[in-house]
Each structure stands twice: as C-alpha cells, then as structure tokens.
Motif scaffolding. Structure first.
Motif, PDB file in Angstrom:
ATOM      1  N   ALA A 156     -12.659  -0.915   2.791  1.00  0.00           N
ATOM      2  CA  ALA A 156     -12.428  -2.063   1.837  1.00  0.00           C
ATOM      3  C   ALA A 156     -12.373  -1.457   0.499  1.00  0.00           C
ATOM      4  O   ALA A 156     -11.050  -2.066  -0.187  1.00  0.00           O
ATOM      5  N   THR A 185     -10.161   0.790  -0.500  1.00  0.00           N
ATOM      6  CA  THR A 185      -8.713   1.082  -0.792  1.00  0.00           C
ATOM      7  C   THR A 185      -7.787   0.108  -0.148  1.00  0.00           C
ATOM      8  O   THR A 185      -6.642   0.490   0.022  1.00  0.00           O
ATOM      9  N   ALA A 186      -8.492  -0.837   0.356  1.00  0.00           N
ATOM     10  CA  ALA A 186      -7.616  -1.836   1.151  1.00  0.00           C
ATOM     11  C   ALA A 186      -6.484  -2.376   0.268  1.00  0.00           C
ATOM     12  O   ALA A 186      -6.906  -2.875  -0.787  1.00  0.00           O
ATOM     13  N   ALA A 187      -5.432  -2.496   0.697  1.00  0.00           N
ATOM     14  CA  ALA A 187      -4.348  -3.088  -0.110  1.00  0.00           C
ATOM     15  C   ALA A 187      -3.854  -4.431   0.457  1.00  0.00           C
ATOM     16  O   ALA A 187      -3.846  -4.716   1.700  1.00  0.00           O
ATOM     17  N   CYS A 188      -3.543  -5.258  -0.595  1.00  0.00           N
ATOM     18  CA  CYS A 188      -3.221  -6.762   0.059  1.00  0.00           C
ATOM     19  C   CYS A 188      -1.580  -6.365   0.159  1.00  0.00           C
ATOM     20  O   CYS A 188      -0.956  -5.739  -0.714  1.00  0.00           O
ATOM     21  N   SER A 189      -0.752  -7.233   0.706  1.00  0.00           N
ATOM     22  CA  SER A 189       0.328  -7.347   0.918  1.00  0.00           C
ATOM     23  C   SER A 189       1.000  -8.091  -0.303  1.00  0.00           C
ATOM     24  O   SER A 189       0.296  -8.905  -0.820  1.00  0.00           O
ATOM     25  N   THR A 219      -1.871  -2.213  -8.819  1.00  0.00           N
ATOM     26  CA  THR A 219      -3.023  -3.300  -7.868  1.00  0.00           C
ATOM     27  C   THR A 219      -2.492  -4.588  -8.657  1.00  0.00           C
ATOM     28  O   THR A 219      -2.613  -5.652  -7.912  1.00  0.00           O
TER      29      THR A 219
END
Lengths: 320, 460
Positions: free
Chosen positions: B19, B21-25, B89
């Motif tokens: 989570a 380093t999770a990236a959102c679109s 980000t």
C-alpha cells in the motif's frame, strides 16, 4: 433489554454438558450457528468492503504496477518483466538485502532479549511498577522522527556528543557512531530497540500476569532460585507470545525505514541502505514507480515465505 | 498458529508493504482555454518560511498589491519547498501547485515527462524576456518553446568565517584561491581554533553535487555525450582522483574536516552560523539570507571564489519558475504575470527595484546581496545603481566572490539524471570521508558502472 431468569440460569457449563450428552441439540446448534454466521457476515460486510477497497484493491493494483511504467500523468505502459530486470541489474540490491538481513539479525539479538528481560525484571518489582511501565513506554509516545533526530544529536561523533561524553566517564571512546561504516548499523539498531521496546514490554507484562502463581509458589517451596523460576516456569509459559513477537520483530526489522532514512540516508558508503530505502528512492527520488513496486512485491513475497517457514518451524517446536 | 490467523498475517504483511507504494490512476486535467476576464485562482510556491517573518510580511504585501492590480486573479501561496519526492504524486492527485519553483536540475526531466506547460506565448511578451541570461534559458527552452523563467542563478563559491580567519592569523580579505591553499588554511584554522577548518556535506545527494562542482575546477566532467547522442560517465579520471585525494588528505592526514561528515546542506548552514566551521563550498548569495535570519553575524560572513585546481571553472545553477502542465490557459497567463511581478520586475524595472529594496530594507531584510545575475550585465549594473541607497549588506565581504564571477567558466550540472547521479556519487564521497583505507580507484570504478547503468536506463 432484560434477560429472563431461566436464560440466565441456563449457563454455559450446562449447555456444554448437554451438547456432549446428545447429538440432537448439536445439529440444532449447528443450524443456529450457520444463521449466526450469516448474520455475523452481514455485520462484517461493510468493513470487508471498506477494507477490500482501501487495502486489497491497492495491493492488486500494485502487483499490476510492478509490470508497468508510469509517470502518474500519462496512461501506464506495459513493460513486462523490465522493472525486475532493472532491479536485478542494480548492484545496490545485493548490498541492501545484506544490510537488511544484518539489521534484522542485530535487532533480534538486541531487540528480542532486552524487552523480555525488562518485563521479567519489572514484574518482580515490589513497588514502582507503574512508574517503570510508564518510563518503558515513553519512547513509543515520542514521534519517531523526533526520537530519531534526538538520537542523531546523541550520536554526535565528537567528544562533546552525549553518548561519547557518557562513555568518556568510563574511559571509552570517542566513537564515530553514525560516521563509521561498521558502527552505523548497530547504532540504528540501538535506536530502533529503544523506540520499539516499550510495546513489547507491555505485551510481555500482560502475558506474565497469565502465568499461574501456583507454579511459582510450588517452585519456591521446592527451593528454586529466581533464575530457575524464570527459566523453567516463566519462559515456557510465555513461549507462545515470544514466538509471535519474534515473528513481528522479523517482519518489522526487514521493513526498517525511518532510522536509516532520517539518521544516515543510507550512508556512510551504503552501509545502512535497506530494501525499503531503495523502494523509497526508486519511487520518490527517481520517479520510477514501476521498479519501486516490483521491489515491494518481491519483498512482500519474501516476507510471506519467511512467515510461512517460521510458522511451520515453530508449530513443530510447539508440538514437542 | 491457526490457518486463518496465518492468512490474516500474510494479508497484513502484503497490505503494509505494498500500500505504501500503491499508485492511483491519474485523471488527466482539462486544460481548455478560458476567457481572459474569467476569475482564476492559482496556487504558487515560493512563500518564505514562516520563521522568516520579515520576508513573509513583504511577500504578503506583494501578493496583496498584485491582486489589487489584477482583480481577476487570486493567489494561494505555499511555503512548502520543492520536493521531487512528492511532486509526481501531487500531480497525479491534482494538488500540484500551478506555479512550481524548482532547481535548474529538474527542468529537463519535467519537460521530457510532459509535466510542465509550454508558456512561450505569454512569456515572450514580457518586457524583460529578451534580456534573460541565455546561459540559464538554454535549459528552459526546447524546440523553440519556453518552459520556464529563472528566478535567481548561482555559481559555487567559498563561504568562510572572517572571524575564524582572523583568529587563525589569516587575512579575511584574501580567501584561498586554490585547493592547495584551502588545505593549508583549513589546517591552520583547525589547529589554531579547534573548529572545523573546512566543512563538507555528503548526504541527500549533496556529496555528489559537491564532487561534481569540485571536479569541474580540475577540468573534469561527470558525464559526456557520445557521437550517437547517448550519455556515459566521464568522471573516472585524474580530475576526480585529485578531488578525492584532497578530501582524503584533509580528513585523515590534516584532520581539518571535523568529525561530523555525514550531513546535508542545512546541517552545515547551522554549524557555520554557529561559528563552528571555517570554510565550505556553496552558493554564497543563497546562504547569506538564511545565515542572517538564523542570527549569524553579517560582519563574519565572507564569500570567496570557488577554489581552483587549474581549470578556472565553477558549477553554476539556478532556481527557476515553471507552470504545471495541468494549468488552464488563464492560469498559465496569471502565473506568468505573477512571475513578472515577483521575480522579474524587482530585478529589472528600476522603479520597482528601488521600491522593493526600500521596503525590504525597512523590514530588516538583506538588500543588495551580490549575485550571479539572471539578466544581462548591463541590466544588472543598472539594477545595482537603482538600489544602491538601500543596500544594507556588507558588500565588500563578497568582493572576492564577485570578482571571480567574471573570471570563471560556468559549467552546468549534469544534463541528464542529475539527481540520480548525485545519489550514486554520495556513497563514494562518504567512503572517502569515513574510511581511512578507502580505495579510490575501486570506488571510482564502482561509481562509474553505477552511473552508466543509470544513464542506460534513462536513455531507454
């Protein structure tokens, strides 16, 4: 809501005895159990949905991202295994893995016995126990970055540094602590142990209250020393909690980040670069989110494997 | 342990790790042009830190005056400095500021990734545009399009403590010119005062940054372009070896670098302000305002030329202002208007320059710190004349630095992947300064291969 007296009287031991005596009530109970499970599940559903959306969905996305290249602006592009190739071509990966392992070993060697010893000693205290608990837990309350920065000052390499001044009283030092490739990692472990020990001590103390006092009394009557009581009663009784904390310690140590990031930035000469610091640098310094996620996925896999192996081993030990 | 618990534990591990380093679109910003008269709100970087109250007050007055002169524009200012680590980000999340204030190492990658806007139309209409220093503008233009405007530029020089010079029996008006002299002076200061003779920084990419700057003074380069357009490491040579030998000798033979060599620029500024460091390398005009704001004695501050190893060259950089690619046409126009108001006019329009200098002096802020100009020499000379009566900085303490600015070749930072290269060079510098047995050749070979890997990945 009021409860009828007969329900109150139908207490658990009677219920259990009835179950054991006849198979019919058990079936009825199973049926009721299924309904209860369904109701329980419905109650749980909102939490599951929230958890799924905020925890599992990002995990799934991350695994996908490990095979993509993105700048977070344009649509992500599939690159297959390229992120992993970049990762394995990076000579720092081996160094970071070894450093992480070294930190883990050191933090087990220092971070496991210290809180246990403190908890056992504190449980033996006749007075001042509460004060000791507060003092032991205090470092956990200090924000991690503040605590780490404080230690950075303590570890000042000059003769005026706090730690070096104290050691000078007994004729030692001065030591270059964070400035030395050999001493930097042990210094970080000392800080991590200091800041994390409070929680472990509280858990151990809670577990110690569960150890039957009759065993101690019997041992005392048999003339056992304090050391023998700890060795033959306390530790075996606490084996379960020690094993769980050991696992959490391993997982936590492998994910060490704050101390090397704030105190040394991976230095000197890469002596404290850890896997998580590498992930951080790939993601937020170099903007390469694909490689960062690929390394995260690899680390997660390793941790799952370590956990599985550990649990299998400890289960066989526990069953001895 | 139960299977369910195991699964939960595994889930927990995965969740915690990934989570992070999770990236959102990303959702693409709608950058359609809108009318001139439309009310726009722009978010800008560059507000002074809250601790510098006088500078904040001046800034807020400038914002109020700007909004009064441009009633359709509202400014929301932030004092959060540029941070490469959070920018992408924030951009993806739609919260990146309209106006970015970044070091000159960033524009090539920002332009390449399409993260900044083409501001040619509005920028080229500015009165002062043609006078902007081409040495800086070359990094802000690509294929005829303009992507940024310089706010200030700098060249490396020697920052030194005049009081410690005197205590060590050195002439504070004659700072060292060569690295050999620096070594000699540093030892003299350490021996005489017990303070750090020469301060060095090695973390957060500053070790690589300094190695690059020192390398230039010996005629070296960090990377070079091959005939096929690819970039390769070029620092595994005598120039870098000379720098590393110098560091090694000062650290382990002379003991003039102090004990604490694992720090970043901010750490050294604090130590220098406290009077614990004799000399160090930085951009003197940039350091001075922070030094004074932190309580440093203006009379003790000295600025000398970048010490030389024979090349008569110095590393030069700048702080530049760019507009986010997500800005609308109206926001772009508003941002460039603000750039002109805050950064250009006070350095170009002589009337505004005098007014700003007067107000700054009244607030007790440093006025007249000699800089490497962002405009032509003629425009800079006219500016100096216009603010002369408000100058409150001991300009004579900067004289050796100012003289050197015309004498040296300005060498820019590495053209590609500069921050990654600096990060790769940090461990090399740290090794020299923390390990007396460090093998310079082996370290150079190792760093060369690492930098080449970075450059190869950057090219593909």
């Amino acid at each position: 809501m009021t409860i009828a007296p007969e329900r109150l009287r139908g207490s658990a031991p009677e219920g259990r005895a009835a179950q054991a005596a006849s198979p019919t009530p058990r079936r009825r109970r199973n049926h009721r159990g299924r309904n209860a499970a369904l109701v329980g599940f419905l109650f749980l559903l909102p939490s599951l949905l929230v958890f799924g959306y905020f925890a599992w969905w990002p995990i799934a996305q991350s695994i996908v991202l490990a095979f993509q290249q993105t700048n977070l602006v344009d649509p992500a592009e599939w690159v297959g295994l390229r992120n992993f190739e970049i990762l394995f071509a990076d000579p720092l990966l081996g160094r970071a893995a070894l450093n992480t392992l070294w930190f883990t070993v050191l933090s087990l060697a220092i971070g496991l016995p210290v809180p246990l010893l403190c908890a056992v000693l504190m449980s033996e205290l006749r007075r001042g126990g509460t004060l000791a608990r507060v003092l032991a837990y205090l470092p956990v309350v200090v924000p991690p970055v503040v605590a780490v920065l404080l230690w950075k000052v303590f570890f000042n390499p000059g003769e005026s540094g706090v730690v070096n001044s104290l050691l000078a009283l007994v004729g030692l030092g001065p030591f270059p602590w964070l400035q030395s490739p050999e001493l930097a990692m042990p210094s970080l472990v000392i800080v991590a142990t200091w800041s994390g020990a409070g929680t472990a001590i509280l858990i151990y103390l809670a577990a110690l209250t569960g150890v039957s006092t009759e065993l101690y009394e019997a041992a005392e009557l048999d003339g056992a020393s304090v050391w023998q009581r700890v060795l033959h009663i306390t530790l075996p009784q606490m084996r379960g909690i020690i094993l769980v904390l050991l696992l959490l310690q391993i997982i936590g140590a492998i994910q060490v980040f704050t101390e090397p990031y704030v105190m040394t930035d991976g230095g000197p000469a890469n002596a404290t670069v850890t896997i998580l610091l590498m992930i951080y640098r790939y993601a937020f310094l170099f903007g390469n989110y694909g490689v960062a996620t690929a390394l995260s996925v690899l680390l997660a896999l390793v941790l799952v494997l370590v956990s599985a192996l550990y649990l299998r081993l400890t289960r066989s030990w526990s069953s001895r | 342990m139960h299977q369910r618990t195991r699964r939960a534990l595994a889930g927990l591990v995965m969740g915690t790790l990934i989570a992070g380093t999770a990236a959102c679109s990303a959702s693409g910003g709608d950058a359609e042009g809108t009318g001139e008269a439309e009310n726009v709100t722009i978010t800008i970087m560059g507000k002074p830190a809250a601790t510098n109250t006088a500078a904040v007050e001046l800034f807020e007055r400038q914002v109020a005056a700007f909004e009064e002169a441009n009633p359709t524009i509202t400014i929301e200012a932030s004092d959060v400095p540029w941070d490469a680590k959070t920018f992408a980000t924030r951009l993806a999340g739609g919260s990146a500021p309209t106006l970015l204030r970044v070091p000159l190492t960033e524009p090539p990658a920002l332009i390449e990734r399409g993260q900044v806007a083409d501001i040619t139309d509005v920028a080229s209409e500015l009165d002062s545009f043609d006078d902007l220093n081409p040495r800086v503008m070359q990094f802000l233009e690509r294929d005829g399009a303009v992507y940024g405007i310089p706010e200030k530029s700098y060249a490396f020089g020697l920052v030194y403590n005049r009081t410690l010079f005197e205590e060590a029996g050195l002439d504070p008006d004659a700072p060292p010119q060569t690295w050999d002299e620096v070594r000699e002076y540093a030892k003299q200061i350490s021996d005489a005062t017990g303070k750090t003779g020469f301060g060095e920084i090695t973390t957060n990419n500053s070790g690589g940054w300094h190695l690059t700057g020192y390398d230039y003074t010996f005629g070296g380069r960090i990377i070079e372009q091959e005939s096929d357009g690819t970039w390769v490491a070029a620092f595994n040579d005598d120039a870098s070896r000379d720098v590393l030998e110098l560091w090694k000798a000062m650290r382990w033979e002379d003991d003039s670098l102090g004990d604490n060599v694992l720090g970043k620029q901010e750490d050294l500024v604090a130590e220098f302000t406290a009077g614990n460091v004799g000399m160090w390398v930085s951009a003197p005009p940039d350091v001075y305002p922070n030094y004074v704001a932190a309580g440093g004695d203006p009379a003790a501050f000295g600025a000398g030329p970048m010490p030389q190893g024979g090349a008569d060259a110095t590393l030069a950089g700048a702080t530049v202002l760019m507009v986010s690619a997500q800005a609308t046409e109206a926001e772009k126009a508003a941002a460039v208007k603000w750039i002109d108001w805050r950064a250009l006019r006070p350095n170009y329009d002589l009337e505004v320059a005098a007014e700003t200098a007067k107000a700054s002096a009244a607030d007790g802020l440093p006025v007249g710190v000699p800089v490497a100009p962002i405009f032509s020499d003629e425009a800079y000379a006219a500016y100096r004349a216009a603010i002369e009566e408000y100058v409150n900085v001991p300009v004579e303490n900067f004289a050796p630095y100012v003289e050197s600015l015309t004498a040296f070749e300005y060498v820019p930072e590495p053209e590609v992947a500069s921050q990654e290269i600096y990060a790769a060079l940090d461990p090399l510098v740290q090794a020299i300064l923390t390990d007396p047995n460090a093998d310079i050749d082996a370290l150079l070979d190792d760093a060369e291969s690492r930098v080449n890997t970075i450059l190869a990945q950057n090219a593909s």
